[in-house]
Write a protein that holds these residues in place. Structure first.
Motif, PDB file in Angstrom:
ATOM      1  N   GLY A   1      21.352  38.732   0.128  1.00 23.32           N
ATOM      2  CA  GLY A   1      20.110  38.054  -0.510  1.00 23.32           C
ATOM      3  C   GLY A   1      18.948  38.168   0.256  1.00 23.32           C
ATOM      4  O   GLY A   1      18.066  37.420   0.009  1.00 23.32           O
TER       5      GLY A   1
ATOM      6  N   ASP B   1      24.536  34.608   3.606  1.00 17.39           N
ATOM      7  CA  ASP B   1      24.196  35.243   2.568  1.00 17.39           C
ATOM      8  C   ASP B   1      23.444  36.602   3.040  1.00 17.39           C
ATOM      9  O   ASP B   1      22.229  36.630   3.220  1.00 17.39           O
ATOM     10  CB  ASP B   1      23.458  34.838   1.406  1.00 17.39           C
TER      11      ASP B   1
ATOM     12  N   LYS C   1      29.170  31.570   4.706  1.00 15.46           N
ATOM     13  CA  LYS C   1      28.025  30.929   4.000  1.00 15.46           C
ATOM     14  C   LYS C   1      26.869  31.960   4.115  1.00 15.46           C
ATOM     15  O   LYS C   1      25.695  31.831   3.440  1.00 15.46           O
ATOM     16  CB  LYS C   1      27.736  29.677   4.235  1.00 15.46           C
TER      17      LYS C   1
END
Length: 75
Positions: A15, A12, A10
């Motif tokens: 980003g 990221d 999960k």
């Protein structure tokens, strides 16, 4: 059999901004340090977390390296 999602999957990395990556990297390094101590004193509850943290650190370093190369190529 479906792949089990973990905390590391999960993460990221793409980003996040450079500052966020540096902050996350610092947190992960502290966690890795604490996990090493727990492992040395046989208090480690989740041995798989060591592997996850190491891989998350590698993901962040790879992203930072990629961004640095792209920035130097753009100059």
């Amino acid at each position: 059999m479906a792949k089990k999602e973990t905390k590391s999957s999960k993460l990221d990395v793409a980003g996040k901004s450079d500052d966020q990556l540096n902050e996350t990297l610092g947190e992960l390094k502290r966690e890795a340090f604490n996990l090493r101590f727990q492992a040395a004193t046989s208090q480690l509850e989740k041995p798989s977390r060591v592997r996850e943290v190491r891989r998350d650190i590698a993901r962040i370093k790879t992203q930072q390296s990629t961004r640095a190369k792209a920035a130097s190529a753009a100059k």
